[in-house]
Enzyme design. Structure first.
Site, short mmCIF file in Angstrom:
data_model
loop_
_atom_site.label_atom_id
_atom_site.label_comp_id
_atom_site.label_asym_id
_atom_site.label_seq_id
_atom_site.Cartn_x
_atom_site.Cartn_y
_atom_site.Cartn_z
CG ASP A 9 -1.68 1.26 1.46
OD1 ASP A 9 -1.66 2.13 0.56
OD2 ASP A 9 -2.32 1.40 2.51
CE LYS A 70 -1.86 6.97 -3.38
NZ LYS A 70 -2.30 5.96 -2.40
CD GLU A 147 -5.06 3.36 -2.25
OE1 GLU A 147 -5.90 4.13 -1.76
OE2 GLU A 147 -3.93 3.73 -2.61
CG ASP A 169 -8.98 4.83 1.89
OD1 ASP A 169 -8.53 5.46 2.87
OD2 ASP A 169 -8.26 4.22 1.08
P1 ADP Z 1 -2.78 7.50 3.50
O1 ADP Z 1 -3.67 6.50 2.90
O2 ADP Z 1 -2.99 8.88 3.00
O3 ADP Z 1 -1.35 7.11 3.52
P2 ADP Z 1 -3.47 6.78 6.22
O4 ADP Z 1 -4.58 5.85 5.98
O5 ADP Z 1 -2.19 6.22 6.73
O6 ADP Z 1 -3.21 7.70 4.99
O7 ADP Z 1 -4.00 7.89 7.25
C1 ADP Z 1 -3.17 8.91 7.70
C2 ADP Z 1 -4.03 9.97 8.33
O8 ADP Z 1 -4.78 9.39 9.38
C3 ADP Z 1 -3.22 11.09 8.94
O9 ADP Z 1 -3.82 12.33 8.64
C4 ADP Z 1 -3.30 10.80 10.41
O10 ADP Z 1 -3.20 11.99 11.17
C5 ADP Z 1 -4.68 10.21 10.52
N1 ADP Z 1 -4.82 9.38 11.71
C6 ADP Z 1 -4.05 8.34 12.09
N2 ADP Z 1 -4.46 7.85 13.26
C7 ADP Z 1 -5.53 8.58 13.64
C8 ADP Z 1 -6.39 8.58 14.77
N3 ADP Z 1 -6.21 7.71 15.76
N4 ADP Z 1 -7.39 9.50 14.80
C9 ADP Z 1 -7.56 10.39 13.82
N5 ADP Z 1 -6.78 10.46 12.74
C10 ADP Z 1 -5.77 9.57 12.64
MG MG Z 2 -4.44 4.85 2.21
#
Ligand code: ADP
Ligand code: MG
Length: 585
Positions: A9, A70, A147, A169
């Site tokens: 991912d 990205k 995804e 998502d």
């Molecule tokens: P991406 O798919 O963009 O790589 P992710 O699915 O890893 O992203 O999500 C990252 C986002 O999720 C960030 O903005 C992070 O601050 C937020 N995030 C991660 N954990 C939490 C949480 N416990 N509560 C709220 N937001 C969260």
């Molecule tokens: Mg993601």
């Protein structure tokens, strides 16, 4: 040895590597963590750094650090890193290369082939750019998959009845909603909508603006134009934001923000959620659009699956439940599910047929209780803190208020079960917090639940204004063991039964002596197997003193996992293996 095809991912914020080994999906730790920040930088000596180390220097070296590449994939553009320029494909390839090297190190074998995921709304150029990034990193990219499709695969959708689901998502940079239909084992995205500029990053920006306004009001200093301060605030507030998903209040302190004054503020979950609600409303509009495109209405949906870190925000859950009227699901860690699905796809391409995902969830809700109204009567009602199907370990808190003036003590209860009435659920334990301040009613007390991998619940109650706290560890396993079978059925119904041959070999392995230098990955699997066997045994009423010994060893193994103490884990695995061997006759 059979060739492994891994799943990747490649996220805007975080990237994850997973692989199917003997039918089981494993997420590979990168630099000790399951998710790696999608961050690339140059250190002070000009050396390339990727992941958490790069993210750590975000404030100190903003010009030598790149985030969220990205968002630029597929664009004919360059970004600057130090004194050089790179295409988005190249920057992404550094991330993919790091995953490859770390994965090879962890698994002790070369990795060549990968399935990489992309948002469903990615166009051909963006997909091609992703493929190129993979090849640049030395991967043979056998497939690019969507995804949401990967998420649907990880939920085991390909082995259950035909279903229509919505994959929601919400990550760091983007929001993607897809209507996924599973028919005769084929997973297909029917419609997809989204917003390429809606995600956790935007929520962080709102908090930064909020903090800057609060700082100005308090100290009369306007820091709105200071980009360095903004980056600093973004880092602390993002962390605080994540904690707000589990705690009702979070204190933020950043020293000498303007060189003279400290920033000191408290974030309140309700106020924060009110701030981001307009953004979440936009996601609901996207859902309706996607449904309309798929010629469906909310009633047609069998389930909603949550993906992405930002879906941990409690309001997301609540809005979906209230407005779409479908309970969103949480069974698999929303940060890891996409990579796990990609790994399943990889395994299918490699010719594997059996898959099972190691998922630990709590099959029942853990609640505390509070006086409230039930069918017009004043009763002790359950207030869920950790809802059922939450992946473990889990940590959550809620705020409660005293009922009377000068109330000196409160009773804190923990129960397990789904009944709205506290007395109808299984009481796990209770304790008193005494010596509260002499203040009018409405004195806030924060109750915190910490549920570890072994189902041990630690409950802490803290008087918010004084910090007066009491903490008790409760053994939930008596109640937990009864529900284990249901948990397994729950998992089996999603993923299909575990291949009995695989289970057999694993058990045989764990019966034997463990090599002192065995891979942590292997030890973790062994620990998990041993725990399952131990729980089955306790359920069969082994002699009480033996049960205590077994529990003690399970606890030691959980501690070892928590502290990443592989030596201790190795020892407790061996001891538990021996004990089980002796008890299991
Ligand atoms: P991406 O798919 O963009 O790589 P992710 O699915 O890893 O992203 O999500 C990252 C986002 O999720 C960030 O903005 C992070 O601050 C937020 N995030 C991660 N954990 C939490 C949480 N416990 N509560 C709220 N937001 C969260
Ligand atoms: Mg993601």
């Amino acid at each position: 040895m059979k060739e492994l095809i891994v799943g990747i991912d490649l996220g805007t914020t975080n990237s994850v590597l997973a692989v199917s080994i003997e039918g089981q999906i494993k997420v590979i730790d990168i630099h000790g963590q399951p998710t790696m920040p999608s961050c690339v930088g140059l250190d002070s000596s000009g050396k390339l750094i990727v992941g958490q180390t790069a993210k750590n220097q975000l404030i100190a070296a903003p010009d030598a650090t790149i985030l969220s590449i990205k968002r630029k994939m597929g664009e004919d553009t360059k970004v600057r890193l130090g004194d050089k320029e790179f295409s988005p494909e190249e920057i992404s390839s550094f991330i993919l290369r790091e995953l490859k090297q770390e994965g090879e190190r962890q698994l002790g074998q070369p990795l060549r082939k990968a399935v990489i995921t992309v948002p469903a709304f990615f166009n051909e150029r963006q997909r091609k750019a992703t493929q190129i990034a993979g090849e640049l990193a030395g991967w043979d990219v056998v497939r690019i998959i969507n995804e949401p499709t990967a998420a649907a695969l990880a939920y085991g959708a390909n082995r259950t009845a035909d279903e229509t689901m919505l994959v929601y998502d919400l990550g760091g940079g983007t929001f993607d909603v897809s209507v996924v239909v599973v028919e005769k084992g084929v997973v297909e995205v029917k419609a997809s909508h989204g917003d390429t500029h809606l995600g956790g990053d935007d929520f962080d920006d709102l908090l930064v603006a909020h903090a800057i306004a609060a700082f100005k009001a308090r100290h009369g200093v306007d820091l709105a134009g200071d980009s360095k301060v903004q980056r600093r605030l973004k880092v602390v507030l993002e962390r605080a934001k994540c904690r707000l998903s589990d705690e009702p209040f979070v204190a933020v302190r950043e020293e000498y923000l303007d060189g003279k004054h400290h920033l000191e503020m408290e974030l309140d979950r309700r106020a924060y959620e009110a701030l981001i609600e307009p953004f979440l409303e936009k996601t609901l509009t996207c859902i309706h659009q996607a449904l309309q495109d798929a010629k469906l209405i909310p009633k047609n949906l069998d389930k909603i699956m949550l993906v992405g870190g930002s879906t941990r925000t409690p309001l997301v859950h609540l809005l979906l439940q209230q407005r779409i009227e479908v309970e969103p699901r949480w069974e698999i860690n929303p940060d890891l599910i996409v990579a796990m699905g990609a790994a399943i796809q990889g395994a299918v391409i490699a010719g594997e047929t059996h898959h099972s995902i190691l998922v630990d969830i709590t099959p029942h809700t853990f609640s505390t209780s509070s006086i409230g109204f039930f069918e017009d009567d004043e009763r002790l009602i359950s207030v869920p803190i950790i809802p059922r199907n939450t992946p473990l370990p889990a940590s959550k808190s809620e705020v409660f208020f005293t009922l009377t003036d000068h109330q000196a003590e409160v009773r804190v209860e923990a129960t397990q079960g789904e009944n709205p009435l506290a007395e109808q659920n299984t009481l796990i334990g209770a304790f008193m917090v005494e010596g509260l301040s002499k203040v009018p009613s409405g004195n806030p007390v924060v109750v915190h639940f910490d549920l570890d991998l072994n189902g041990m619940l630690k409950v802490t109650a803290t008087e918010k204004n004084t910090g007066l706290a009491k903490s008790v560890i409760m053994d939930t396993r008596g109640a937990h063991v009864l529900n284990l079978d249901q948990a397994r059925r729950n998992i089996d119904s999603l993923l299909g039964p575990i291949d009995s041959e695989t289970v057999g070999t694993k058990q045989a392995e764990s019966d034997g002596e463990l090599e002192a230098d065995a891979e942590p990955e292997e030890m973790l699997i062994t620990a998990k197997d041993l725990r399952k066997r131990a729980e089955t045994l306790i359920q069969k009423n082994v002699d009480l003193s033996d049960a205590d010994e077994v529990r003690d060893l399970i606890h030691r193994s959980a501690e070892a996992i928590k502290n990443r103490d592989w030596n201790l884990l190795n020892k407790s695995n061996a001891a538990l293996g021996d004990l089980l061997f002796y008890l299991e006759d």
